[in-house]
Design a protein around this motif. Structure first.
Motif, PDB file in Angstrom:
ATOM      1  N   LEU A 155      42.708  61.277  36.735  1.00  0.00           N
ATOM      2  CA  LEU A 155      43.908  61.844  37.347  1.00  0.00           C
ATOM      3  C   LEU A 155      45.127  60.951  37.183  1.00  0.00           C
ATOM      4  N   GLN A 156      44.924  59.646  37.157  1.00  0.00           N
ATOM      5  CA  GLN A 156      46.033  58.694  37.232  1.00  0.00           C
ATOM      6  C   GLN A 156      46.482  58.149  35.878  1.00  0.00           C
ATOM      7  N   HIS A 157      45.761  58.425  34.801  1.00  0.00           N
ATOM      8  CA  HIS A 157      46.053  57.685  33.564  1.00  0.00           C
ATOM      9  C   HIS A 157      47.396  58.064  32.932  1.00  0.00           C
ATOM     10  N   HIS A 158      48.006  59.166  33.401  1.00  0.00           N
ATOM     11  CA  HIS A 158      49.383  59.469  32.969  1.00  0.00           C
ATOM     12  C   HIS A 158      50.384  59.294  34.110  1.00  0.00           C
ATOM     13  N   GLY A 159      49.877  58.996  35.312  1.00  0.00           N
ATOM     14  CA  GLY A 159      50.765  58.810  36.443  1.00  0.00           C
ATOM     15  C   GLY A 159      51.595  60.045  36.701  1.00  0.00           C
ATOM     16  N   THR A 160      52.919  59.812  36.848  1.00  0.00           N
ATOM     17  CA  THR A 160      53.863  60.934  37.035  1.00  0.00           C
ATOM     18  C   THR A 160      54.861  60.964  35.881  1.00  0.00           C
ATOM     19  N   SER A 161      54.394  60.495  34.732  1.00  0.00           N
ATOM     20  CA  SER A 161      55.288  60.433  33.567  1.00  0.00           C
ATOM     21  C   SER A 161      55.680  61.833  33.097  1.00  0.00           C
ATOM     22  N   THR A 162      56.706  61.872  32.264  1.00  0.00           N
ATOM     23  CA  THR A 162      57.288  63.147  31.807  1.00  0.00           C
ATOM     24  C   THR A 162      56.931  63.402  30.346  1.00  0.00           C
ATOM     25  N   LEU A 163      56.651  64.656  30.037  1.00  0.00           N
ATOM     26  CA  LEU A 163      56.440  65.082  28.643  1.00  0.00           C
ATOM     27  C   LEU A 163      57.825  65.262  28.007  1.00  0.00           C
ATOM     28  N   LYS A 164      58.362  64.191  27.470  1.00  0.00           N
ATOM     29  CA  LYS A 164      59.751  64.189  27.007  1.00  0.00           C
ATOM     30  C   LYS A 164      59.972  65.152  25.829  1.00  0.00           C
ATOM     31  N   PHE A 165      58.960  65.278  24.958  1.00  0.00           N
ATOM     32  CA  PHE A 165      59.123  66.144  23.790  1.00  0.00           C
ATOM     33  C   PHE A 165      59.366  67.594  24.219  1.00  0.00           C
ATOM     34  N   PHE A 166      58.495  68.087  25.097  1.00  0.00           N
ATOM     35  CA  PHE A 166      58.621  69.486  25.530  1.00  0.00           C
ATOM     36  C   PHE A 166      59.813  69.678  26.463  1.00  0.00           C
ATOM     37  N   LEU A 167      60.153  68.634  27.243  1.00  0.00           N
ATOM     38  CA  LEU A 167      61.332  68.710  28.102  1.00  0.00           C
ATOM     39  C   LEU A 167      62.603  68.833  27.242  1.00  0.00           C
ATOM     40  N   HIS A 168      62.672  68.015  26.188  1.00  0.00           N
ATOM     41  CA  HIS A 168      63.824  68.056  25.301  1.00  0.00           C
ATOM     42  C   HIS A 168      63.910  69.419  24.593  1.00  0.00           C
ATOM     43  N   LYS A 169      62.734  69.924  24.194  1.00  0.00           N
ATOM     44  CA  LYS A 169      62.679  71.234  23.527  1.00  0.00           C
ATOM     45  C   LYS A 169      63.144  72.345  24.468  1.00  0.00           C
ATOM     46  N   ALA A 170      62.748  72.232  25.726  1.00  0.00           N
ATOM     47  CA  ALA A 170      63.153  73.237  26.717  1.00  0.00           C
ATOM     48  C   ALA A 170      64.656  73.183  26.961  1.00  0.00           C
ATOM     49  N   LYS A 171      65.204  71.982  27.000  1.00  0.00           N
ATOM     50  CA  LYS A 171      66.636  71.836  27.241  1.00  0.00           C
ATOM     51  C   LYS A 171      67.454  72.370  26.071  1.00  0.00           C
ATOM     52  N   GLU A 172      66.882  72.306  24.879  1.00  0.00           N
ATOM     53  CA  GLU A 172      67.566  72.866  23.727  1.00  0.00           C
ATOM     54  C   GLU A 172      67.656  74.383  23.843  1.00  0.00           C
ATOM     55  N   GLU A 173      66.652  74.991  24.470  1.00  0.00           N
ATOM     56  CA  GLU A 173      66.636  76.439  24.626  1.00  0.00           C
ATOM     57  C   GLU A 173      67.391  76.883  25.863  1.00  0.00           C
ATOM     58  N   ASN A 174      67.363  76.022  26.896  1.00  0.00           N
ATOM     59  CA  ASN A 174      67.995  76.388  28.158  1.00  0.00           C
ATOM     60  C   ASN A 174      68.404  75.113  28.879  1.00  0.00           C
ATOM     61  N   GLU A 175      69.659  75.012  29.189  1.00  0.00           N
ATOM     62  CA  GLU A 175      70.159  73.775  29.805  1.00  0.00           C
ATOM     63  C   GLU A 175      69.635  73.595  31.226  1.00  0.00           C
ATOM     64  N   GLU A 176      69.387  74.678  31.935  1.00  0.00           N
ATOM     65  CA  GLU A 176      68.869  74.583  33.304  1.00  0.00           C
ATOM     66  C   GLU A 176      67.341  74.610  33.269  1.00  0.00           C
ATOM     67  N   VAL A 177      66.763  73.414  33.392  1.00  0.00           N
ATOM     68  CA  VAL A 177      65.303  73.275  33.296  1.00  0.00           C
ATOM     69  C   VAL A 177      64.804  72.508  34.518  1.00  0.00           C
ATOM     70  N   ASP A 178      63.684  72.965  35.078  1.00  0.00           N
ATOM     71  CA  ASP A 178      63.045  72.254  36.205  1.00  0.00           C
ATOM     72  C   ASP A 178      62.179  71.134  35.614  1.00  0.00           C
ATOM     73  N   GLU A 179      62.675  69.893  35.724  1.00  0.00           N
ATOM     74  CA  GLU A 179      61.991  68.769  35.093  1.00  0.00           C
ATOM     75  C   GLU A 179      60.610  68.513  35.705  1.00  0.00           C
ATOM     76  N   LYS A 180      60.379  68.967  36.931  1.00  0.00           N
ATOM     77  CA  LYS A 180      59.072  68.745  37.573  1.00  0.00           C
ATOM     78  C   LYS A 180      57.952  69.449  36.815  1.00  0.00           C
ATOM     79  N   LYS A 181      58.310  70.572  36.147  1.00  0.00           N
ATOM     80  CA  LYS A 181      57.284  71.291  35.396  1.00  0.00           C
ATOM     81  C   LYS A 181      56.830  70.525  34.161  1.00  0.00           C
ATOM     82  N   PHE A 182      57.594  69.522  33.790  1.00  0.00           N
ATOM     83  CA  PHE A 182      57.264  68.740  32.598  1.00  0.00           C
ATOM     84  C   PHE A 182      56.739  67.335  32.960  1.00  0.00           C
ATOM     85  N   SER A 183      56.413  67.137  34.223  1.00  0.00           N
ATOM     86  CA  SER A 183      55.886  65.843  34.682  1.00  0.00           C
ATOM     87  C   SER A 183      54.447  65.996  35.170  1.00  0.00           C
TER      88      SER A 183
END
Length: 705
Positions: free
Chosen positions: A590-618
């Motif tokens: 459960l802990q080996h990724h901690g609360t880190s963010t999936l930056k690749f998919f977050l960046h991809k989502a922001k390219e498609e839509n500027e309003e993104v809930d970053e919690k969904k990518f953590s």
């Protein structure tokens, strides 16, 4: 239920929990050992027949007998006397001086021109004799005796003087003691009376002078005599009633002397004492104090300390119960059944489930308690042979078998314990100086070997129960989980070969880094094997398993892709829990990724839509709670990143590892574990060295023409 119990434990401070646990253990120990500190007493009276043969249960000094023997030795000492060789001459001179005074007074009276009345003559002689008579209690002249000395012929006085001085001197040349003086005076008086040549008128005065002249010539040397008396008393050894000594045989009359000895030994029912109880309480307090100090000074996480405390207390109580059962059975056997006790059981269990320091301490405490529980009626305070037997057997498993990573190591430890048991039994049999028959010797050999085998067998048998009951993860359990034939690892290998290879690489990195900072390297290695087990649910969505080159994420929205990737931690934990895997491994999954963010998919989502809930990518976390989880968090990212590098070299690897660690620190991923900046630097150095060894630059061989 377990969660509620753990929540309750978290509300109690460790110090309070420690005190309560040790108090409970001490109370249980007291009741288990209480029956072993009371010696047998008898409801008997003097002058009745002994109901059975009674022996002394301890060695005590019989002070009455000792005093009697000393008085007897004192009475046997002959007094030392000193003979005064000059006494005869002195007393003869004393006699002569008396008669000389009489003659001198008479000469003085005769020289006077006028006649001196008799009263004045007596007074004059009395004055002249006073200096001597005052110092001699026997000389007490009457007026008639003085008058006879003044009126008797001078020749009679001179004859009496010569005769009496000679008689006194002759008699005093013999040894005369104080008790013989009266007899010698009577003998002299008899001799004087038998001497017919003496004038009858002065006979009474001569007898008194003679008796006064006789004194002791041998004087008691009180100093030397006292020295001899003291020497004689000191030479008398204290009379002791020895333990095991028969006081009275069955059916014999209990006379006053026997009754006194029974009373002295405290074997009568009317003699109740609390001393053994107080002594036992003090022993238990000392033992619990050592355990208290051990766990207060133990440097480890609170949860691990709690588990180590419960394990140590439980193993100690089980050992006490086992010893108590053997002691209750000992009456049915003629040989010492205590030698069957598995000497290394408590040591091995605590060594495997807690730590080595606790194992050494529990060995000593178990030995001390065993010395009392196996205490026989004729031994001293402790059954020292059994106490030493447990100590040597237990410590041998610690100092001669430092590794318990495999069951074969445990079997070897059994052999080592059995050898030390046999060596100690050989010492015991030789020191006892008793002749044993073949069957008895065979019993002791079998007992020593059985003790070693039982130590290992019971350890292996009880180990799973302790691991399950306290949620413990032993070294042997970790070794078993690292077996590639484990169902989950087989599943990982067959369904996600890329993830399996990645997990093995991460395990190598994590183990080395953990060992460098003093964390549990074996736990880290095994946890790495299972940390990505959740990827078996959707293997193709993870890049290391995409052998065909088709990436399903290309056709999915980034939110869905992130959801699938993130889910592998919780799904992996669920799968591990279903297979009843240890909590430590589930937590790391459960802990080996901690609360880190999936930056690749977050960046991809922001390219498609500027309003993104970053919690969904953590990742949901939690953040790493232990050093092992922190190391795996770093090693997991580092291995994947380095593997994706083109033409890696030492400088690139070092920069990459440093940036990943700094990124984790800036994201506060290590805020909930006790890893330090210094340890992070050590982890960085070790990871770089290991990665350089794995991804080293290869020599380009020339192509064949």
């Amino acid at each position: 239920m377990e969660k509620h119990f753990n929540r309750l434990l978290n509300l109690i401070s460790f110090r309070t929990l420690l005190i309560v646990t040790l108090f409970t253990t001490g109370v249980l120990q007291f009741f288990l050992m209480f029956g072993n500190i009371h010696s047998t007493t008898y409801d008997i009276q003097a002058f009745q027949l002994a109901p059975e043969t009674i022996r002394a249960v301890k060695t005590v000094e019989d002070t009455v007998k000792t005093q009697q023997e000393r008085e007897q030795a004192e009475s046997s000492v002959e007094p030392v006397y000193l003979f005064n060789e000059e006494m005869a001459e002195h007393r003869a001179a004393f006699v002569r001086s008396l008669f000389d005074i009489v003659l001198d007074v008479r000469k003085e009276i005769d020289a006077k021109t006028e006649e001196v009345p008799m009263e004045e003559q007596i007074e004059l002689l009395s004055v002249q004799l006073r200096e001597i008579t005052d110092s001699q209690s026997q000389l007490n002249f009457t007026n008639s005796q003085l008058q006879s000395l003044l009126t008797a012929p001078k020749s009679a006085i001179s004859a009496a003087k010569s005769f009496l001085a000679k008689e006194v001197e002759t008699m005093l040349e013999e040894a005369i003691r104080a008790e013989d003086v009266a007899l010698k005076r009577s003998e002299l008086e008899s001799s004087i009376r038998q001497q017919g040549a003496l004038d009858e008128s002065i006979l009474s005065a001569v007898i008194m002078i003679g008796r006064a002249a006789i004194v002791e010539t041998e004087i008691l040397d009180e100093v030397r005599t006292e020295e001899l008396v003291l020497q004689a008393q000191e030479e008398v050894e204290p009379t002791r009633i020895l333990q095991g000594q028969i006081i009275v045989q069955e059916g014999e009359l209990i006379d006053r002397e026997v009754y006194r000895q029974l009373e002295l030994l405290g074997l009568l029912d009317n003699q109740t004492t609390t001393k053994p109880i107080v002594g036992l309480i003090i022993l238990i307090i000392l033992q619990m104090a050592f355990l208290y100090i051990l766990f207060i000074q133990l440097n480890m996480e609170i949860e691990k300390k709690r588990k180590a405390l419960f394990v140590t207390a439980s193993v100690y109580c089980i050992s006490l119960v086992l010893m108590k059962i053997l002691s209750l059975l000992s009456d049915e056997f003629e040989s010492t059944i205590a030698f069957l006790y598995p000497t290394a059981l408590a040591t091995m269990l605590v060594r495997l489930l807690a730590n080595e320091r606790a194992a050494v301490l529990i060995t000593v405490l178990t030995a001390a308690s065993g010395g009392i529980i196996f205490h026989e009626g004729f031994s001293a305070v402790l059954q020292m042979d059994i106490a030493l037997y447990i100590i040597f057997g237990g410590l041998s498993s610690v100092f001669f078998m430092r590794s318990f990573e495999k069951r074969s190591h445990l079997l070897k430890a059994c052999g080592v314990v059995a050898i030390f048991n046999l060596l100690f039994i050989a010492f015991y049999l030789l020191m006892s100086q008793t002749n044993y028959d073949v069957f008895e010797l065979m019993y002791y050999v079998i007992a020593g070997i059985a003790s070693g085998i039982l130590s290992g067998a019971l350890t292996m048998g009880l180990l799973p129960f302790f691991e399950s009951a306290f949620g413990l993860l032993s070294t042997m359990r970790l070794i078993e989980l690292s077996n590639p034939n484990h169902p989950l690892l087989k599943k990982l290998l067959t369904e996600t070969p890329g993830t399996y290879h990645h997990s093995v690489m991460v395990a190598n990195l994590a183990e080395t880094a953990c060992e460098a900072i003093g964390a549990d390297g074996l736990l880290a290695r095994v946890a790495c094997y299972y940390h990505d087990i959740g990827k078996t649910r959707r293997p193709a969505f993870f890049i290391e398993n995409q052998m065909s080159g088709i990436n399903p994420h290309d056709s999915l929205p980034p939110e869905r892709s992130a959801e699938i990737i993130i889910a592998h931690t919780t799904e992996g934990a669920d799968l591990l829990e279903k297979h009843k895997m240890p909590k430590e491994i589930v937590d790391i999954a459960l802990q080996h990724h901690g609360t880190s963010t999936l930056k690749f998919f977050l960046h991809k989502a922001k390219e498609e839509n500027e309003e993104v809930d970053e919690k969904k990518f953590s990742y949901p976390g939690p953040k790493p709670q232990t050093k092992e989880a922190a190391v795996i968090n770093i090693a997991d990212s580092v291995e994947a990143a380095v593997r994706s590098m083109k033409h890696p070299n030492a400088e690139k690897v070092q920069q990459l590892v440093h940036s990943i660690i700094q990124s984790r620190v800036q994201e506060h991923q290590f805020d909930e574990c006790d890893v330090s900046i210094k340890e992070l630097k050590q982890i960085e150095n070790v990871l770089c060295e290991t990665l350089n060894g794995i991804f080293h630059s290869r020599i380009e061989y020339p192509k064949e023409g």
